[in-house]
Design a protein around this motif. Structure first.
Motif, short mmCIF file in Angstrom:
data_model
loop_
_atom_site.label_atom_id
_atom_site.label_comp_id
_atom_site.label_asym_id
_atom_site.label_seq_id
_atom_site.Cartn_x
_atom_site.Cartn_y
_atom_site.Cartn_z
N PRO A 104 0.89 -1.23 -0.03
CA PRO A 104 0.01 0.05 0.01
C PRO A 104 0.93 1.34 -0.19
O PRO A 104 0.42 2.31 -0.61
CB PRO A 104 -0.82 -0.25 1.34
CG PRO A 104 -0.80 -1.60 1.58
CD PRO A 104 0.36 -1.97 1.24
N LYS A 105 1.98 1.23 0.68
CA LYS A 105 2.75 2.43 0.68
C LYS A 105 3.23 2.84 -0.83
O LYS A 105 3.39 4.18 -1.07
CB LYS A 105 3.94 2.41 1.21
CG LYS A 105 5.22 1.22 0.95
CD LYS A 105 6.43 0.98 1.60
CE LYS A 105 7.51 0.27 1.19
NZ LYS A 105 8.65 0.15 2.10
N VAL A 107 1.18 2.96 -3.23
CA VAL A 107 0.24 3.63 -3.75
C VAL A 107 0.00 5.15 -2.98
O VAL A 107 -0.28 5.88 -4.09
CB VAL A 107 -1.19 3.07 -3.29
CG1 VAL A 107 -2.52 3.73 -3.96
CG2 VAL A 107 -1.30 1.63 -3.99
N LYS A 108 0.49 5.32 -1.93
CA LYS A 108 0.42 6.59 -1.34
C LYS A 108 1.46 7.33 -1.99
O LYS A 108 1.41 8.74 -2.29
CB LYS A 108 0.71 6.50 0.33
CG LYS A 108 0.90 7.54 0.98
CD LYS A 108 1.03 7.19 2.16
CE LYS A 108 1.12 8.57 3.22
NZ LYS A 108 1.52 8.42 4.73
N VAL A 109 2.59 7.17 -2.24
CA VAL A 109 3.52 7.71 -3.14
C VAL A 109 2.95 8.14 -4.62
O VAL A 109 3.36 9.23 -4.97
CB VAL A 109 4.76 6.80 -3.09
CG1 VAL A 109 5.99 7.49 -4.08
CG2 VAL A 109 5.56 6.68 -1.82
N ARG A 111 -0.18 8.41 -5.51
CA ARG A 111 -1.41 9.02 -5.56
C ARG A 111 -1.16 10.29 -6.05
O ARG A 111 -2.35 10.62 -7.40
CB ARG A 111 -1.90 9.11 -4.28
CG ARG A 111 -3.60 9.74 -4.31
CD ARG A 111 -4.09 9.51 -2.88
NE ARG A 111 -4.79 8.27 -2.68
CZ ARG A 111 -4.17 7.26 -1.83
NH1 ARG A 111 -3.20 7.72 -0.82
NH2 ARG A 111 -4.64 6.21 -1.73
N ARG A 273 -13.70 5.82 -3.14
CA ARG A 273 -13.18 4.60 -2.78
C ARG A 273 -14.45 3.60 -2.74
O ARG A 273 -14.20 2.44 -3.42
CB ARG A 273 -12.43 4.59 -1.44
CG ARG A 273 -12.10 3.14 -0.89
CD ARG A 273 -11.05 2.47 -1.95
NE ARG A 273 -10.66 0.99 -1.31
CZ ARG A 273 -9.67 0.99 -0.64
NH1 ARG A 273 -9.20 1.83 -0.26
NH2 ARG A 273 -9.41 -0.57 -0.42
N GLY A 356 -6.13 1.99 -5.82
CA GLY A 356 -5.79 3.32 -5.50
C GLY A 356 -5.88 4.19 -7.00
O GLY A 356 -6.36 5.33 -6.90
N ASP A 357 -5.61 3.79 -8.13
CA ASP A 357 -5.29 4.38 -9.59
C ASP A 357 -7.03 4.73 -9.93
O ASP A 357 -7.46 6.03 -10.08
CB ASP A 357 -4.81 3.95 -10.57
CG ASP A 357 -5.01 2.68 -10.92
OD1 ASP A 357 -6.35 2.34 -11.16
OD2 ASP A 357 -4.19 1.70 -11.28
N GLU A 360 -8.67 7.65 -7.74
CA GLU A 360 -8.25 8.91 -8.03
C GLU A 360 -8.99 9.30 -9.44
O GLU A 360 -9.55 10.49 -9.56
CB GLU A 360 -6.80 8.90 -8.07
CG GLU A 360 -6.04 8.87 -6.85
CD GLU A 360 -6.77 9.77 -5.64
OE1 GLU A 360 -7.08 10.59 -5.81
OE2 GLU A 360 -6.51 9.11 -4.53
#
Length: 400
Positions: A104-105, A107-109, A111, A273, A356-357, A360
């Motif tokens: 998941p980290k 995806v955070k980067v 986003r 989401r 994630g993608d 957004e």
């Protein structure tokens, strides 16, 4: 209650006009928890899919696809090697090594880059009030997300989508006759991935996706082999482009048919989401998940012989009124898990990135494309197996 396999309803999923959302499927689901098909058994209800998709007496069933089509060559060889079609300790090893790359980290980067990319694409048609949604948004967005993941040149997206589409013909009914083109595209995709890995190694390893897989390639005795490294990257490209492109397109189609829900999402982007999850419940691009019985399977008084293909009809299961009091489309409701990413040992390893993608993208589309509707009739792939839109001529209120 159906007493034997022979008593179950029959669904001819090979018919060109067969639809997973048809009354025929709904009627079969009311009559029995499963149906017969030309390819084996189809499980239709939510509770039974949820139980059997995790049952250790069944294995991933898609491994046999090349043999079913009398096909061979580089695509078939790759298909049999990949983590999707491996079982037991070998599958666990591959998944453990690959997990850090899909964490998941990442995806955070990424986003902010997903948002930047979505806005860039929408900017090109927002003032016109019309677009060909597949060509102008869902396809370039899905493929350029993969370029971000690979830390590759964004201009490579058209080359990659062409290769992925050619490789994707292997999952269709014309695989055997198209296998020369499919194998050539597969060879080119591997060549591309070798260059990507070479470039990352030359620059030095960072915290990105490819670097994480390279580290897994250097992890000791149980490390990814060089072949497994490239297999994993090709799978990420192939799967990421096709499924995300289709799922975003199916999401837009669903919202066009539910304009009140689109307006709500535009006003409340925090629902994006939940909107992705609801889209995947009611209109998944992967309409069934394939398993195969490893032995004679006794379940609810029925014996399913070993070696039988068992399709988990996720589309039918996730609209089952036994599991959903209100099975209609509503992004504000809490729902049971859908099966769009599978469940159990073969749960999609890339689901954090896909969620994630798409989240957004949906939030920004709803904010900037008001009142979307079709200018002309859209065209879709068959409504079974892996489905999605081919063309989507959309008009909307122009952005001021």
């Amino acid at each position: 209650m159906t007493a034997s396999i022979d008593d179950a309803p029959f669904l001819d999923i090979t018919k060109p006009d067969f639809s997973m959302r048809s009354q025929e499927v709904s009627d079969a689901r009311e009559r029995s928890w499963f149906a017969r098909t030309p390819y084996g058994v189809a499980v239709l209800r939510y509770a039974e899919v949820a139980a059997l998709i995790r049952d250790p007496r069944l294995r991933q069933g898609s491994y046999a696809w090349p043999a079913h089509n009398n096909a061979s060559g580089s695509w078939a060889d790759w298909w049999l090697r990949i983590m999707l079609n491996r079982e037991g300790a070998d599958h666990i090893r591959l998944r453990k090594l690959a997990n850090p790359a899909f964490a998941p980290k990442l995806v955070k980067v990424l986003r902010p880059k997903f948002q930047e990319l979505a806005n860039e694409l929408i900017d090109k048609f927002a003032a016109k009030g019309r677009c060909e949604f597949v060509r102008e948004f869902s396809e370039p967005y899905a493929t350029r997300v993969i370029c971000l993941l690979l830390d590759a040149d964004q201009n490579d997206w058209e080359y990659l989508v062409d290769l992925a589409m050619q490789m994707g013909m292997a999952l269709g009914t014309t695989y055997e006759q198209d296998q020369d083109e499919i194998n050539e595209a597969t060879d080119k995709m591997f060549d591309y991935c070798r260059k990507v890995v070479s470039d990352v190694r030359a620059r030095g390893l960072d915290d990105g996706f490819i670097a994480s897989l390279i580290r897994a390639n250097e992890a000791g005795e149980e490390a990814l082999s060089e072949e497994e490294l490239y297999d994993m990257i090709v799978l990420a490209i192939f799967g990421g482009i096709d499924t995300t492109r289709n799922q975003i397109g199916l999401g837009m189609d669903t919202f066009i048919k539910h304009p009140d829900q689109w307006a709500l999402l535009g006003d409340r982007p925090e629902l994006a989401r939940a909107a992705v999850e609801e889209i995947m419940r009611v209109r998944p691009t992967v309409t069934w998940v394939t398993r195969e019985t490893l032995e004679d399977l006794d379940y609810q008084g029925i014996t399913i012989p070993g070696g039988t293909t068992v399709h988990m009809f996720s589309q039918a299961a996730c609209s089952d009124p036994r599991a959903f009091d209100n099975p209609g489309f509503d992004i504000t409701l809490e729902r049971k898990n859908h099966f769009g990413f599978g469940l159990g040992p073969h749960h999609c390893i890339g689901h954090f990135i896909a969620r994630g993608d798409m989240t957004e993208a949906m939030a920004l589309l709803a904010r900037r494309m008001k009142n979307p509707r079709y200018e002309n009739e859209p065209k879709f792939l068959r409504d079974s197996g892996n489905t999605g839109p081919l063309t989507m001529p959309v008009v909307f209120d122009p952005e001021a």
